[in-house]
Design a protein around this motif. Structure first.
Motif, PDB file in Angstrom:
ATOM      1  N   LEU A  30      -6.409  -6.027  -6.179  1.00  0.00           N
ATOM      2  CA  LEU A  30      -6.095  -5.313  -7.423  1.00  0.00           C
ATOM      3  C   LEU A  30      -5.949  -6.243  -8.628  1.00  0.00           C
ATOM      4  O   LEU A  30      -5.683  -5.780  -9.730  1.00  0.00           O
ATOM      5  CB  LEU A  30      -4.825  -4.470  -7.241  1.00  0.00           C
ATOM      6  CG  LEU A  30      -4.970  -3.321  -6.250  1.00  0.00           C
ATOM      7  CD1 LEU A  30      -3.662  -2.559  -6.102  1.00  0.00           C
ATOM      8  CD2 LEU A  30      -6.083  -2.363  -6.681  1.00  0.00           C
ATOM      9  N   GLY A  31      -6.111  -7.534  -8.404  1.00  0.00           N
ATOM     10  CA  GLY A  31      -6.060  -8.467  -9.523  1.00  0.00           C
ATOM     11  C   GLY A  31      -4.667  -8.748 -10.049  1.00  0.00           C
ATOM     12  O   GLY A  31      -4.499  -9.138 -11.203  1.00  0.00           O
TER      13      GLY A  31
ATOM     14  N   VAL B 270       2.005   5.206   2.337  1.00  0.00           N
ATOM     15  CA  VAL B 270       0.728   4.548   2.581  1.00  0.00           C
ATOM     16  C   VAL B 270       0.957   3.402   3.555  1.00  0.00           C
ATOM     17  O   VAL B 270       2.027   2.793   3.558  1.00  0.00           O
ATOM     18  CB  VAL B 270       0.102   4.033   1.262  1.00  0.00           C
ATOM     19  CG1 VAL B 270       0.914   2.920   0.643  1.00  0.00           C
ATOM     20  CG2 VAL B 270      -1.330   3.596   1.449  1.00  0.00           C
ATOM     21  N   VAL B 271      -0.022   3.154   4.409  1.00  0.00           N
ATOM     22  CA  VAL B 271      -0.014   1.951   5.230  1.00  0.00           C
ATOM     23  C   VAL B 271      -0.808   0.912   4.447  1.00  0.00           C
ATOM     24  O   VAL B 271      -1.935   1.174   4.009  1.00  0.00           O
ATOM     25  CB  VAL B 271      -0.641   2.208   6.617  1.00  0.00           C
ATOM     26  CG1 VAL B 271      -0.758   0.902   7.396  1.00  0.00           C
ATOM     27  CG2 VAL B 271       0.204   3.216   7.393  1.00  0.00           C
ATOM     28  N   VAL B 272      -0.230  -0.253   4.246  1.00  0.00           N
ATOM     29  CA  VAL B 272      -0.846  -1.279   3.399  1.00  0.00           C
ATOM     30  C   VAL B 272      -2.123  -1.810   4.045  1.00  0.00           C
ATOM     31  O   VAL B 272      -2.116  -2.289   5.182  1.00  0.00           O
ATOM     32  CB  VAL B 272       0.145  -2.430   3.125  1.00  0.00           C
ATOM     33  CG1 VAL B 272      -0.515  -3.503   2.258  1.00  0.00           C
ATOM     34  CG2 VAL B 272       1.412  -1.906   2.448  1.00  0.00           C
ATOM     35  N   THR B 273      -3.211  -1.689   3.303  1.00  0.00           N
ATOM     36  CA  THR B 273      -4.519  -2.220   3.685  1.00  0.00           C
ATOM     37  C   THR B 273      -4.937  -3.230   2.625  1.00  0.00           C
ATOM     38  O   THR B 273      -4.292  -3.333   1.576  1.00  0.00           O
ATOM     39  CB  THR B 273      -5.566  -1.094   3.762  1.00  0.00           C
ATOM     40  OG1 THR B 273      -5.793  -0.596   2.435  1.00  0.00           O
ATOM     41  CG2 THR B 273      -5.141   0.034   4.683  1.00  0.00           C
ATOM     42  N   PRO B 274      -6.007  -3.969   2.856  1.00  0.00           N
ATOM     43  CA  PRO B 274      -6.455  -4.917   1.828  1.00  0.00           C
ATOM     44  C   PRO B 274      -6.684  -4.273   0.463  1.00  0.00           C
ATOM     45  O   PRO B 274      -6.489  -4.925  -0.567  1.00  0.00           O
ATOM     46  CB  PRO B 274      -7.755  -5.477   2.416  1.00  0.00           C
ATOM     47  CG  PRO B 274      -7.518  -5.431   3.898  1.00  0.00           C
ATOM     48  CD  PRO B 274      -6.767  -4.131   4.110  1.00  0.00           C
ATOM     49  N   ALA B 275      -7.050  -3.000   0.425  1.00  0.00           N
ATOM     50  CA  ALA B 275      -7.298  -2.315  -0.846  1.00  0.00           C
ATOM     51  C   ALA B 275      -6.049  -2.184  -1.713  1.00  0.00           C
ATOM     52  O   ALA B 275      -6.152  -2.027  -2.931  1.00  0.00           O
ATOM     53  CB  ALA B 275      -7.893  -0.931  -0.596  1.00  0.00           C
ATOM     54  N   GLN B 276      -4.852  -2.233  -1.104  1.00  0.00           N
ATOM     55  CA  GLN B 276      -3.607  -2.137  -1.876  1.00  0.00           C
ATOM     56  C   GLN B 276      -2.954  -3.491  -2.121  1.00  0.00           C
ATOM     57  O   GLN B 276      -1.853  -3.559  -2.657  1.00  0.00           O
ATOM     58  CB  GLN B 276      -2.581  -1.238  -1.174  1.00  0.00           C
ATOM     59  CG  GLN B 276      -2.917   0.218  -1.152  1.00  0.00           C
ATOM     60  CD  GLN B 276      -3.500   0.618   0.178  1.00  0.00           C
ATOM     61  OE1 GLN B 276      -3.291  -0.028   1.194  1.00  0.00           O
ATOM     62  NE2 GLN B 276      -4.274   1.682   0.170  1.00  0.00           N
TER      63      GLN B 276
ATOM     64  N   ALA C  49       0.561  -4.888  -3.597  1.00  0.00           N
ATOM     65  CA  ALA C  49       0.538  -5.175  -5.029  1.00  0.00           C
ATOM     66  C   ALA C  49       1.488  -4.273  -5.816  1.00  0.00           C
ATOM     67  O   ALA C  49       1.666  -3.102  -5.476  1.00  0.00           O
ATOM     68  CB  ALA C  49      -0.876  -4.997  -5.561  1.00  0.00           C
ATOM     69  N   SER C  50       2.045  -4.831  -6.877  1.00  0.00           N
ATOM     70  CA  SER C  50       2.897  -4.030  -7.768  1.00  0.00           C
ATOM     71  C   SER C  50       2.172  -2.796  -8.298  1.00  0.00           C
ATOM     72  O   SER C  50       2.757  -1.708  -8.313  1.00  0.00           O
ATOM     73  CB  SER C  50       3.435  -4.881  -8.915  1.00  0.00           C
ATOM     74  OG  SER C  50       4.294  -5.880  -8.437  1.00  0.00           O
ATOM     75  N   PRO C  51       0.893  -2.898  -8.750  1.00  0.00           N
ATOM     76  CA  PRO C  51       0.222  -1.677  -9.211  1.00  0.00           C
ATOM     77  C   PRO C  51       0.120  -0.607  -8.122  1.00  0.00           C
ATOM     78  O   PRO C  51       0.226   0.590  -8.417  1.00  0.00           O
ATOM     79  CB  PRO C  51      -1.168  -2.161  -9.625  1.00  0.00           C
ATOM     80  CG  PRO C  51      -0.997  -3.610  -9.929  1.00  0.00           C
ATOM     81  CD  PRO C  51       0.077  -4.089  -8.977  1.00  0.00           C
ATOM     82  N   ALA C  52      -0.055  -1.007  -6.874  1.00  0.00           N
ATOM     83  CA  ALA C  52      -0.119  -0.038  -5.777  1.00  0.00           C
ATOM     84  C   ALA C  52       1.250   0.598  -5.550  1.00  0.00           C
ATOM     85  O   ALA C  52       1.348   1.804  -5.281  1.00  0.00           O
ATOM     86  CB  ALA C  52      -0.620  -0.712  -4.503  1.00  0.00           C
TER      87      ALA C  52
END
Length: 138
Positions: A32-33, A21-27, A41-44
């Protein structure tokens, strides 16, 4: 004892899978809180590692089977900013009946960012989905 003409089990240790994946604001962590830092993010990262494990084994399963993640033990050891590509790899290292154990790692374009171990189990899809559906409120 297997017969001479029995097909070999394709789910043997040594299989590998990948996901990127290319990191976007969604990841990123704020979305992601999982913190305020503007980093992957760790969850991503965990989801990407699970996707690599799925990639490792899905093509070897029967059409009515799928795998479910049941355990993760991972370290997130380096930060990745927006815009960098992260690739996770999974290597099947152990199979015990329905249980599959993987070594997983994630790397961005510069360095190792995470590593660990992930366990999945093989389930009968129709049976599993029926059980999940029975939990829905009426």
């Amino acid at each position: 004892m297997p017969t001479e003409n029995a097909p070999a089990d394709p789910l043997q240790p040594g299989r590998t899978g990948t996901a990127s994946v290319v990191v976007t604001p969604a990841q990123m962590a704020p979305h992601l809180g999982s913190g305020r830092a503007p980093v992957f993010a760790s969850p991503a990262m965990i989801a990407l590692m699970e996707a690599a494990a799925v990639d490792c084994v899905e093509d070897a399963l029967a059409p009515d089977q799928e795998t479910l993640g049941i355990h993760l033990d991972v370290q997130h050891i380096a930060a990745t900013p927006e815009g960098l590509k992260v690739t996770a790899t999974a290597e099947l290292i152990e199979r015990d009946g329905r249980k599959l154990v993987f070594n997983v790692e994630a790397r961005d374009e510069r360095e190792l960012v995470g590593r660990g171990r992930h366990t999945r189990i093989i389930v009968d899809s129709p049976r599993f989905r029926s059980k999940v559906a029975s939990k829905r409120p009426a």
